[in-house]
Write a protein that holds these residues in place. Structure first.
Motif, PDB file in Angstrom:
ATOM      1  N   ASP A 140     -40.314  84.138   0.468  1.00  0.00           N
ATOM      2  CA  ASP A 140     -39.329  85.038   1.331  1.00  0.00           C
ATOM      3  C   ASP A 140     -37.390  84.194   1.671  1.00  0.00           C
ATOM      4  N   GLY A 141     -36.641  84.864   1.882  1.00  0.00           N
ATOM      5  CA  GLY A 141     -35.437  84.663   2.267  1.00  0.00           C
ATOM      6  C   GLY A 141     -34.733  84.374   1.390  1.00  0.00           C
ATOM      7  N   ASN A 142     -33.353  83.241   1.671  1.00  0.00           N
ATOM      8  CA  ASN A 142     -31.585  83.586   0.684  1.00  0.00           C
ATOM      9  C   ASN A 142     -32.207  82.453   0.055  1.00  0.00           C
ATOM     10  N   ASN A 143     -33.104  81.525   0.158  1.00  0.00           N
ATOM     11  CA  ASN A 143     -33.510  80.422  -0.086  1.00  0.00           C
ATOM     12  C   ASN A 143     -35.073  80.069  -0.700  1.00  0.00           C
ATOM     13  N   PRO A 144     -35.464  80.559  -1.550  1.00  0.00           N
ATOM     14  CA  PRO A 144     -37.086  80.946  -1.937  1.00  0.00           C
ATOM     15  C   PRO A 144     -36.880  79.093  -2.569  1.00  0.00           C
ATOM     16  N   GLN A 145     -37.155  78.293  -3.300  1.00  0.00           N
ATOM     17  CA  GLN A 145     -37.232  77.423  -4.035  1.00  0.00           C
ATOM     18  C   GLN A 145     -36.927  76.405  -3.280  1.00  0.00           C
ATOM     19  N   ASP A 146     -36.078  75.853  -1.893  1.00  0.00           N
ATOM     20  CA  ASP A 146     -36.374  75.460  -1.133  1.00  0.00           C
ATOM     21  C   ASP A 146     -38.074  75.660   0.505  1.00  0.00           C
ATOM     22  N   GLY A 147     -38.665  76.665  -0.472  1.00  0.00           N
ATOM     23  CA  GLY A 147     -39.926  76.482   0.752  1.00  0.00           C
ATOM     24  C   GLY A 147     -41.106  76.029  -0.921  1.00  0.00           C
ATOM     25  N   PRO A 148     -42.156  75.895   0.255  1.00  0.00           N
ATOM     26  CA  PRO A 148     -43.527  75.280  -0.781  1.00  0.00           C
ATOM     27  C   PRO A 148     -43.696  76.178  -1.540  1.00  0.00           C
ATOM     28  N   CYS A 149     -43.927  77.334  -2.305  1.00  0.00           N
ATOM     29  CA  CYS A 149     -44.233  78.201  -3.749  1.00  0.00           C
ATOM     30  C   CYS A 149     -43.303  77.136  -4.744  1.00  0.00           C
ATOM     31  N   HIS A 150     -42.151  77.264  -4.584  1.00  0.00           N
ATOM     32  CA  HIS A 150     -41.643  76.367  -5.903  1.00  0.00           C
ATOM     33  C   HIS A 150     -41.714  75.191  -6.277  1.00  0.00           C
ATOM     34  N   SER A 151     -41.670  74.534  -4.723  1.00  0.00           N
ATOM     35  CA  SER A 151     -41.385  73.319  -4.828  1.00  0.00           C
ATOM     36  C   SER A 151     -42.794  72.868  -5.139  1.00  0.00           C
ATOM     37  N   GLY A 152     -43.716  73.300  -4.757  1.00  0.00           N
ATOM     38  CA  GLY A 152     -45.618  73.020  -5.493  1.00  0.00           C
ATOM     39  C   GLY A 152     -45.557  71.851  -4.054  1.00  0.00           C
ATOM     40  N   TYR A 153     -47.260  71.204  -4.373  1.00  0.00           N
ATOM     41  CA  TYR A 153     -48.397  70.729  -4.201  1.00  0.00           C
ATOM     42  C   TYR A 153     -48.131  69.238  -4.452  1.00  0.00           C
ATOM     43  N   ASN A 154     -47.494  68.026  -3.904  1.00  0.00           N
ATOM     44  CA  ASN A 154     -47.985  67.126  -4.394  1.00  0.00           C
ATOM     45  C   ASN A 154     -47.831  66.645  -5.955  1.00  0.00           C
ATOM     46  N   GLY A 155     -47.213  67.806  -6.187  1.00  0.00           N
ATOM     47  CA  GLY A 155     -46.592  67.515  -7.879  1.00  0.00           C
ATOM     48  C   GLY A 155     -47.791  68.700  -8.965  1.00  0.00           C
ATOM     49  N   HIS A 156     -47.985  69.739  -7.494  1.00  0.00           N
ATOM     50  CA  HIS A 156     -48.960  70.849  -8.422  1.00  0.00           C
ATOM     51  C   HIS A 156     -48.346  71.738  -8.597  1.00  0.00           C
ATOM     52  N   PRO A 157     -48.395  72.252  -9.721  1.00  0.00           N
ATOM     53  CA  PRO A 157     -48.182  74.268  -9.052  1.00  0.00           C
ATOM     54  C   PRO A 157     -48.592  75.159  -8.070  1.00  0.00           C
ATOM     55  N   TRP A 158     -48.378  75.569  -7.329  1.00  0.00           N
ATOM     56  CA  TRP A 158     -48.409  76.850  -6.420  1.00  0.00           C
ATOM     57  C   TRP A 158     -48.683  77.869  -7.313  1.00  0.00           C
ATOM     58  N   ILE A 159     -49.782  78.741  -6.689  1.00  0.00           N
ATOM     59  CA  ILE A 159     -50.363  79.670  -7.186  1.00  0.00           C
ATOM     60  C   ILE A 159     -50.357  80.535  -5.643  1.00  0.00           C
ATOM     61  N   ASP A 160     -50.246  81.436  -5.438  1.00  0.00           N
ATOM     62  CA  ASP A 160     -50.883  82.775  -4.478  1.00  0.00           C
ATOM     63  C   ASP A 160     -51.774  83.726  -4.989  1.00  0.00           C
ATOM     64  N   ILE A 161     -53.056  83.487  -4.901  1.00  0.00           N
ATOM     65  CA  ILE A 161     -53.714  85.709  -5.857  1.00  0.00           C
ATOM     66  C   ILE A 161     -54.114  86.079  -4.015  1.00  0.00           C
ATOM     67  N   TYR A 162     -53.863  87.408  -4.824  1.00  0.00           N
ATOM     68  CA  TYR A 162     -54.737  88.741  -3.344  1.00  0.00           C
ATOM     69  C   TYR A 162     -55.981  88.641  -3.271  1.00  0.00           C
ATOM     70  N   VAL A 163     -56.245  87.843  -1.651  1.00  0.00           N
ATOM     71  CA  VAL A 163     -57.059  88.763  -1.651  1.00  0.00           C
ATOM     72  C   VAL A 163     -57.600  90.386  -1.108  1.00  0.00           C
ATOM     73  N   GLY A 164     -56.351  90.458  -0.867  1.00  0.00           N
ATOM     74  CA  GLY A 164     -56.762  92.083  -0.593  1.00  0.00           C
ATOM     75  C   GLY A 164     -57.492  92.195   0.815  1.00  0.00           C
ATOM     76  N   GLY A 165     -58.103  92.691   1.359  1.00  0.00           N
ATOM     77  CA  GLY A 165     -57.899  92.632   3.042  1.00  0.00           C
ATOM     78  C   GLY A 165     -57.752  94.290   3.760  1.00  0.00           C
ATOM     79  N   ARG A 166     -57.089  94.875   3.030  1.00  0.00           N
ATOM     80  CA  ARG A 166     -56.887  96.302   3.353  1.00  0.00           C
ATOM     81  C   ARG A 166     -58.232  96.800   4.847  1.00  0.00           C
ATOM     82  N   HIS A 167     -59.673  96.775   3.931  1.00  0.00           N
ATOM     83  CA  HIS A 167     -60.087  97.128   4.563  1.00  0.00           C
ATOM     84  C   HIS A 167     -61.015  96.575   5.594  1.00  0.00           C
ATOM     85  N   SER A 168     -60.338  95.226   5.914  1.00  0.00           N
ATOM     86  CA  SER A 168     -61.130  94.420   6.562  1.00  0.00           C
ATOM     87  C   SER A 168     -60.106  94.135   7.988  1.00  0.00           C
TER      88      SER A 168
END
Length: 158
Positions: free
Chosen positions: A89-117
């Protein structure tokens, strides 16, 4: 390197996001719908789970790290996923971990649900799947699947 399932095998850094920590919290809204109108999916090839990826904002436009509609297969959770949302989120998401990745690996974020949990249970579930995972980008159908919402299964890993 291409594999026998039609895609490219790579390691990704997988995290989860839930109904409770989505933007806005307590919702299943997504930014780039392809198959779903809201975050969801059972993890089959026909109904892949919503996936969020990093992006770069430039002049009010976001350029995604993976194009909307890109499919993944995550071996450890036996789910197909599809890029339909933005991570960071925010004005510069490219500065966050989702874009920069983790130790050279792409970062992906999967939806786990949870509305009823419970929110605490869902958070614990997300931590259970977090880490480096083998994934296939643009996989063919026919891989083993454990269908259903991740939070409902306790974020089962194989």
């Amino acid at each position: 390197m291409p594999d026998s399932y039609g895609g490219q095998t790579t390691q990704v850094y997988l995290t989860g996001y839930s109904y409770w920590d989505n933007t806005p919290p307590g919702s299943a809204q997504i930014a780039r719908p392809v198959i779903h109108n809201r975050a969801g999916g059972t993890g089959t090839y026909e109904d892949p789970v919503t996936l969020a990826v990093g992006h770069v904002k430039n002049g009010g436009r976001s350029t995604m790290d993976f194009q909307a509609g890109t499919r993944f297969y995550i071996e450890r959770i036996r789910k197909y996923a599809i890029v339909e949302d933005l991570c960071g989120d925010g004005n510069n998401p490219q500065d966050g971990p989702c874009h920069s990745g983790y130790n050279g690996h792409p970062w992906i974020d999967i939806y786990v649900g949870g509305r009823h949990s419970d929110k605490t249970f869902t958070t614990s579930c997300m931590y259970r799947i977090t880490g480096l995972q083998n994934a296939i980008i643009n996989p063919s159908p026919g891989l083993p699947v454990s269908p259903g919402e991740l939070a409902a299964s306790g974020c089962q890993v194989f």
